[in-house]
Write a protein that holds these residues in place. Structure first.
Motif, mmCIF file in Angstrom:
data_model
loop_
_atom_site.group_PDB
_atom_site.id
_atom_site.type_symbol
_atom_site.label_atom_id
_atom_site.label_comp_id
_atom_site.label_asym_id
_atom_site.label_seq_id
_atom_site.Cartn_x
_atom_site.Cartn_y
_atom_site.Cartn_z
ATOM 1 N N ARG A 159 -8.256 -8.686 -1.807
ATOM 2 C CA ARG A 159 -8.653 -7.692 -1.077
ATOM 3 C C ARG A 159 -7.433 -6.491 -0.965
ATOM 4 O O ARG A 159 -7.824 -5.339 -1.096
ATOM 5 C CB ARG A 159 -9.087 -7.928 0.290
ATOM 6 C CG ARG A 159 -10.426 -8.883 0.451
ATOM 7 C CD ARG A 159 -11.273 -8.628 1.831
ATOM 8 N NE ARG A 159 -10.308 -8.919 2.964
ATOM 9 C CZ ARG A 159 -10.114 -10.057 3.552
ATOM 10 N NH1 ARG A 159 -10.470 -11.066 3.195
ATOM 11 N NH2 ARG A 159 -9.330 -10.186 4.740
ATOM 12 N N LEU A 160 -6.497 -7.262 -0.715
ATOM 13 C CA LEU A 160 -5.422 -6.159 -0.924
ATOM 14 C C LEU A 160 -5.102 -5.559 -2.280
ATOM 15 O O LEU A 160 -4.827 -4.289 -2.388
ATOM 16 C CB LEU A 160 -3.949 -7.039 -0.329
ATOM 17 C CG LEU A 160 -2.772 -6.099 -0.671
ATOM 18 C CD1 LEU A 160 -2.584 -4.912 0.330
ATOM 19 C CD2 LEU A 160 -1.482 -7.030 -0.049
ATOM 20 N N ILE A 217 -17.809 -5.688 -0.515
ATOM 21 C CA ILE A 217 -16.855 -4.529 -0.574
ATOM 22 C C ILE A 217 -17.299 -3.611 -2.091
ATOM 23 O O ILE A 217 -17.361 -2.545 -1.905
ATOM 24 C CB ILE A 217 -15.467 -4.926 -0.835
ATOM 25 C CG1 ILE A 217 -14.891 -5.609 0.529
ATOM 26 C CG2 ILE A 217 -14.452 -4.056 -1.348
ATOM 27 C CD1 ILE A 217 -13.817 -6.299 0.423
ATOM 28 N N LEU A 249 -7.343 1.613 -4.612
ATOM 29 C CA LEU A 249 -8.020 2.674 -4.171
ATOM 30 C C LEU A 249 -7.171 3.600 -3.413
ATOM 31 O O LEU A 249 -7.651 4.638 -2.960
ATOM 32 C CB LEU A 249 -8.981 1.788 -2.886
ATOM 33 C CG LEU A 249 -10.189 1.134 -3.592
ATOM 34 C CD1 LEU A 249 -11.015 0.594 -2.547
ATOM 35 C CD2 LEU A 249 -11.066 2.122 -4.619
ATOM 36 N N ALA A 271 -7.550 -2.880 -2.802
ATOM 37 C CA ALA A 271 -7.056 -1.813 -1.817
ATOM 38 C C ALA A 271 -5.915 -0.950 -2.263
ATOM 39 O O ALA A 271 -6.062 0.314 -2.140
ATOM 40 C CB ALA A 271 -6.655 -2.405 -0.149
ATOM 41 N N ARG A 289 -4.163 7.266 4.706
ATOM 42 C CA ARG A 289 -4.877 6.403 3.571
ATOM 43 C C ARG A 289 -4.742 4.985 3.819
ATOM 44 O O ARG A 289 -5.373 4.154 3.836
ATOM 45 C CB ARG A 289 -4.483 6.796 2.408
ATOM 46 C CG ARG A 289 -5.149 6.254 1.127
ATOM 47 C CD ARG A 289 -6.640 6.866 1.107
ATOM 48 N NE ARG A 289 -7.291 6.315 0.006
ATOM 49 C CZ ARG A 289 -8.668 5.788 0.132
ATOM 50 N NH1 ARG A 289 -9.361 6.077 1.267
ATOM 51 N NH2 ARG A 289 -9.360 5.301 -0.968
ATOM 52 N N LEU A 304 0.812 -1.148 0.089
ATOM 53 C CA LEU A 304 -0.100 0.171 -0.035
ATOM 54 C C LEU A 304 0.895 1.194 -0.046
ATOM 55 O O LEU A 304 0.585 1.994 -0.745
ATOM 56 C CB LEU A 304 -1.004 0.093 1.044
ATOM 57 C CG LEU A 304 -1.898 -1.303 1.026
ATOM 58 C CD1 LEU A 304 -2.733 -1.102 2.589
ATOM 59 C CD2 LEU A 304 -3.049 -0.680 0.102
ATOM 60 N N LEU A 353 -7.515 2.081 4.562
ATOM 61 C CA LEU A 353 -7.740 0.934 3.928
ATOM 62 C C LEU A 353 -7.364 -0.550 4.470
ATOM 63 O O LEU A 353 -8.117 -1.319 4.110
ATOM 64 C CB LEU A 353 -6.485 1.012 2.542
ATOM 65 C CG LEU A 353 -7.228 1.972 1.536
ATOM 66 C CD1 LEU A 353 -5.960 2.350 0.450
ATOM 67 C CD2 LEU A 353 -8.575 1.778 1.005
ATOM 68 N N ARG A 375 -10.520 -0.801 6.163
ATOM 69 C CA ARG A 375 -11.771 -0.855 5.362
ATOM 70 C C ARG A 375 -11.830 -2.360 4.919
ATOM 71 O O ARG A 375 -12.774 -3.058 4.745
ATOM 72 C CB ARG A 375 -11.645 0.174 4.405
ATOM 73 C CG ARG A 375 -12.954 -0.348 3.236
ATOM 74 C CD ARG A 375 -13.096 1.011 2.214
ATOM 75 N NE ARG A 375 -14.126 0.977 1.547
ATOM 76 C CZ ARG A 375 -14.722 1.915 0.868
ATOM 77 N NH1 ARG A 375 -13.858 2.947 0.773
ATOM 78 N NH2 ARG A 375 -15.951 1.772 0.176
ATOM 79 N N PHE A 376 -10.591 -2.972 4.564
ATOM 80 C CA PHE A 376 -10.369 -4.320 3.855
ATOM 81 C C PHE A 376 -10.307 -5.246 4.912
ATOM 82 O O PHE A 376 -9.840 -6.552 4.546
ATOM 83 C CB PHE A 376 -9.551 -4.153 2.702
ATOM 84 C CG PHE A 376 -10.126 -3.598 1.436
ATOM 85 C CD1 PHE A 376 -10.439 -4.083 0.568
ATOM 86 C CD2 PHE A 376 -9.900 -2.142 1.424
ATOM 87 C CE1 PHE A 376 -11.135 -3.600 -0.615
ATOM 88 C CE2 PHE A 376 -10.551 -1.562 0.246
ATOM 89 C CZ PHE A 376 -10.995 -2.205 -0.587
#
Length: 326
Positions: free
Chosen positions: A149-150, A183, A156, A153, A121, A104, A125, A128-129
């Motif tokens: 999911r990662l 999601i 995003l 993310a 941020r 990330l 994330l 959120r994930f």
């Protein structure tokens, strides 16, 4: 499926064409995707799905036509389009040697987020994930669902307004698939537009506000899932009776029914709505006939896919990855 009042187009395509040598891949595509919705593009292998996604995400130039993505002219403002979109390809772009947080952070650096904004941020994330403590472990130990999911993310990090999702749940178990669906629904609830390609027609049925079926470079049908299914004949009510006498009496009462003596069933044409079901049951009740078992069968997206492409549903897998642009 999402409910939205948005009316502005996130994608507007008119007369899109693309050829590779003598082979025409996209042949005059017209398409509008409304902001804050899920739009699903379906089609058999080689239909042109991946080529379209690669064009819309600035990875391949169009051969002709007019295209606007996220409010920008694709040909004149490709950098502005790239800044507004994200792409999560079929094959994960996660670096296995890095932790989730490091993956990330890499994306935060690529988006030129400052140190403070980047950390904030990333923390958002991770929460959120639902990456939790796994965010500090190498991605190589992640499950398939967690990797997806990662991957999303990472897309995003730049807060895109429009995301191209290519096969987001391929290879995931049912629980992970449903988690990914939640999601996606959450993203759309926040106003993000999703352009989805998937080989799972039930996924398109569950998520998409509108669906287009692409075949031989042309859009052969488009509409909401319910609209598309309503165009396919074959819906019926299946009635099972306890003995041949009741079966044949019911067949006389329901003259249009198809009888199966071996299974003791009648197949009555129906669009599956409450009114037609009630009418059938009222006629049987007036004849003092009891039904042992009843089921309603309506066309699904598999039927739509086959009817409009002439291609078995098993061929609906994507024709290639959309690439790694985020």
């Amino acid at each position: 499926m999402t409910v939205t009042t948005a009316t502005r187009p996130a994608i507007s395509v008119s007369g899109l064409r693309k050829s590779f040598g003598d082979k025409v891949v996209l042949d005059g595509i017209d398409l509008v995707v409304t902001e804050g919705t899920v739009f699903s593009l379906l089609g058999p292998n080689g239909a042109g799905k991946t080529t379209m996604v690669r064009i819309l995400s600035t990875l391949v130039p169009a051969g002709g036509g007019s295209i606007r993505v996220a409010g920008h002219d694709l040909a004149k403002e490709p950098d502005a389009v790239r800044a507004a979109i994200g792409v999560t390809g079929q094959f994960s772009a996660v670096d296995n040697l890095l932790t989730g947080e490091e993956n990330l952070k890499l994306m935060a650096d690529l988006h030129h987020l400052g140190r403070v904004d980047g950390r904030r941020r990333i923390a958002q994330l991770v929460e959120r994930f639902d990456l939790g403590e796994m965010a500090r472990k190498p991605a190589s130990v992640y499950s398939g669902g967690m990797r997806r999911r990662l991957d999303l993310a990472m897309t995003l990090v730049g807060e895109p307004r429009l995301i191209f999702l290519d096969e987001p749940t391929t290879g995931l178990d049912p629980r992970s698939r449903h988690a990914m669906w939640q999601i996606i629904r959450g993203l759309v609830a926040d106003g993000v537009t999703i352009f989805l390609t998937t080989q799972y027609l039930d996924e398109a049925d569950q998520l998409a506000d509108r669906i287009a079926v692409l075949d031989h470079g042309r859009i052969v049908v488009e509409g909401t899932p319910d609209e598309l299914k309503s165009r396919i004949p074959g819906g019926h009510i299946l009635l099972r009776f306890g003995d041949p006498t009741a079966l044949h009496t019911a067949a006389r009462v329901l003259a249009a029914a198809h009888i199966d003596d071996d299974a003791l069933t009648l197949q009555v044409p129906s669009d599956g709505d409450v009114r037609s079901l009630r009418a059938v049951l009222d006629r049987l009740d007036d004849a003092h006939l009891e039904v042992d078992r009843l089921s309603i069968h309506t066309p699904d997206l598999d039927d739509v896919f086959f009817a409009f492409t002439g291609t078995p549903v098993t061929a609906a897998a994507t024709d290639a990855t959309t690439g790694g642009h985020r």
